[in-house]
Design a protein around this motif. Structure first.
Motif, PDB file in Angstrom:
ATOM      1  N   SER A 173       1.913   2.348 -11.842  1.00  0.00           N
ATOM      2  CA  SER A 173       0.889   2.861 -12.754  1.00  0.00           C
ATOM      3  C   SER A 173       1.256   2.576 -14.208  1.00  0.00           C
ATOM      4  O   SER A 173       0.381   2.319 -15.039  1.00  0.00           O
ATOM      5  CB  SER A 173       0.720   4.370 -12.571  1.00  0.00           C
ATOM      6  OG  SER A 173       0.237   4.655 -11.287  1.00  0.00           O
ATOM      7  N   ASN A 189       0.860  -1.179   0.000  1.00  0.00           N
ATOM      8  CA  ASN A 189       0.000   0.000   0.000  1.00  0.00           C
ATOM      9  C   ASN A 189       0.900   1.233   0.000  1.00  0.00           C
ATOM     10  O   ASN A 189       1.480   1.590   1.020  1.00  0.00           O
ATOM     11  CB  ASN A 189      -0.915  -0.013   1.225  1.00  0.00           C
ATOM     12  CG  ASN A 189      -1.858   1.169   1.227  1.00  0.00           C
ATOM     13  OD1 ASN A 189      -1.765   2.068   0.398  1.00  0.00           O
ATOM     14  ND2 ASN A 189      -2.774   1.168   2.173  1.00  0.00           N
ATOM     15  N   LEU A 190       1.003   1.870  -1.139  1.00  0.00           N
ATOM     16  CA  LEU A 190       1.898   3.014  -1.283  1.00  0.00           C
ATOM     17  C   LEU A 190       1.199   4.339  -1.000  1.00  0.00           C
ATOM     18  O   LEU A 190       1.840   5.383  -1.029  1.00  0.00           O
ATOM     19  CB  LEU A 190       2.498   3.030  -2.697  1.00  0.00           C
ATOM     20  CG  LEU A 190       3.334   1.795  -3.032  1.00  0.00           C
ATOM     21  CD1 LEU A 190       3.721   1.806  -4.495  1.00  0.00           C
ATOM     22  CD2 LEU A 190       4.565   1.717  -2.154  1.00  0.00           C
ATOM     23  N   THR A 191      -0.093   4.303  -0.713  1.00  0.00           N
ATOM     24  CA  THR A 191      -0.820   5.546  -0.429  1.00  0.00           C
ATOM     25  C   THR A 191      -0.886   5.826   1.067  1.00  0.00           C
ATOM     26  O   THR A 191      -1.210   6.927   1.474  1.00  0.00           O
ATOM     27  CB  THR A 191      -2.252   5.488  -1.002  1.00  0.00           C
ATOM     28  OG1 THR A 191      -2.937   4.378  -0.419  1.00  0.00           O
ATOM     29  CG2 THR A 191      -2.210   5.357  -2.510  1.00  0.00           C
ATOM     30  N   SER A 192      -0.570   4.857   1.878  1.00  0.00           N
ATOM     31  CA  SER A 192      -0.623   5.013   3.334  1.00  0.00           C
ATOM     32  C   SER A 192       0.726   5.495   3.864  1.00  0.00           C
ATOM     33  O   SER A 192       1.778   5.208   3.294  1.00  0.00           O
ATOM     34  CB  SER A 192      -0.972   3.661   3.967  1.00  0.00           C
ATOM     35  OG  SER A 192      -0.797   3.718   5.358  1.00  0.00           O
ATOM     36  N   LYS A 252       8.654   6.235  -2.630  1.00  0.00           N
ATOM     37  CA  LYS A 252       7.218   5.946  -2.689  1.00  0.00           C
ATOM     38  C   LYS A 252       6.614   6.462  -3.996  1.00  0.00           C
ATOM     39  O   LYS A 252       5.852   5.769  -4.662  1.00  0.00           O
ATOM     40  CB  LYS A 252       6.534   6.626  -1.499  1.00  0.00           C
ATOM     41  CG  LYS A 252       5.544   5.782  -0.813  1.00  0.00           C
ATOM     42  CD  LYS A 252       4.923   6.578   0.306  1.00  0.00           C
ATOM     43  CE  LYS A 252       4.651   5.673   1.454  1.00  0.00           C
ATOM     44  NZ  LYS A 252       3.844   6.272   2.485  1.00  0.00           N
ATOM     45  N   THR A 253       6.983   7.690  -4.356  1.00  0.00           N
ATOM     46  CA  THR A 253       6.487   8.276  -5.603  1.00  0.00           C
ATOM     47  C   THR A 253       6.970   7.476  -6.801  1.00  0.00           C
ATOM     48  O   THR A 253       6.190   7.185  -7.717  1.00  0.00           O
ATOM     49  CB  THR A 253       6.938   9.751  -5.725  1.00  0.00           C
ATOM     50  OG1 THR A 253       6.423  10.469  -4.605  1.00  0.00           O
ATOM     51  CG2 THR A 253       6.462  10.379  -7.007  1.00  0.00           C
ATOM     52  N   SER A 278       5.020   4.210  -6.951  1.00  0.00           N
ATOM     53  CA  SER A 278       3.627   4.452  -7.387  1.00  0.00           C
ATOM     54  C   SER A 278       3.555   4.738  -8.880  1.00  0.00           C
ATOM     55  O   SER A 278       2.721   4.160  -9.593  1.00  0.00           O
ATOM     56  CB  SER A 278       3.038   5.641  -6.627  1.00  0.00           C
ATOM     57  OG  SER A 278       2.593   5.245  -5.379  1.00  0.00           O
TER      58      SER A 278
END
Length: 141
Positions: free
Chosen positions: A87, A2-5, A79-80, A83
Motif C-alpha cells: 500500500s 493475492n494477500l487477501t486470500s 501477510k499484514t 499488504s
C-alpha cells in the motif's frame, strides 16, 4: 500475490546477478550448490540456484535465475507486513546469494546479502533503493 486470500501463494522472482572479476591473471570457477533466497520478515518467499560457469579474467558476467516457492502459507504478521508495504509502494525484501567458487589453488564461498525494496508485488515491480553486503569465506584447500 493475492494477500487477501487465505489460500497458499506461489511467489516467483526473476533474479539477475552481476559478477565482476577484475583480476588480470586468474579466472574464477563458479561451482554447483549455490543458493539464491528471497525473504520478507524472515519468511522465505523464493529459492533458486545459479548455474555453474567459468568467469575469465578481467570479465563481467551476468547470470539470471528464478527464485520461487510453491504453495506457501504466509503467517498473519508477514501477510499484514506485505499488504501494508505494498500500500505504501515500498515492499522490503532480503536477497541472499551464496556461491562456491574456486581458483587454481584455493576454494572459497562468495556471499552476498542485499536489502531491496520493491514498489509493488507484481510482474511489473521495480526495485527502489538497495544495499548489498558481500563477503568471502576461505575454505583453505
Amino acid at each position: 500475490m493475492n494477500l487477501t486470500s487465505a489460500a497458499p501463494i506461489s511467489p516467483e522472482f526473476d533474479v539477475t546477478v552481476r559478477s565482476t572479476n577484475p583480476n588480470r591473471k586468474i579466472g574464477i570457477y563458479y561451482l554447483k550448490e549455490s543458493s539464491v533466497k528471497v525473504y520478507c520478515d524472515g519468511e522465505m518467499l523464493g529459492y533458486g540456484v545459479l548455474p555453474d560457469f567459468y568467469q575469465p579474467r578481467k570479465n563481467v558476467t551476468v547470470v539470471r535465475t528464478t527464485a520461487a516457492v510453491s504453495a506457501v502459507l504466509l503467517g498473519g504478521a508477514v501477510k499484514t507486513e506485505l499488504s501494508n508495504a505494498q500500500s505504501r509502494g515500498r515492499v522490503p525484501l532480503v536477497l541472499t546469494v551464496e556461491a562456491p567458487v574456486e581458483f587454481k589453488t584455493r576454494a572459497i564461498t562468495a556471499k552476498a546479502k542485499c536489502d531491496v525494496v520493491l514498489d509493488k508485488l507484481s510482474d511489473k515491480a521495480q526495485i527502489l533503493p538497495k544495499h548489498c553486503h558481500t563477503a568471502l569465506d576461505f575454505l583453505g584447500r
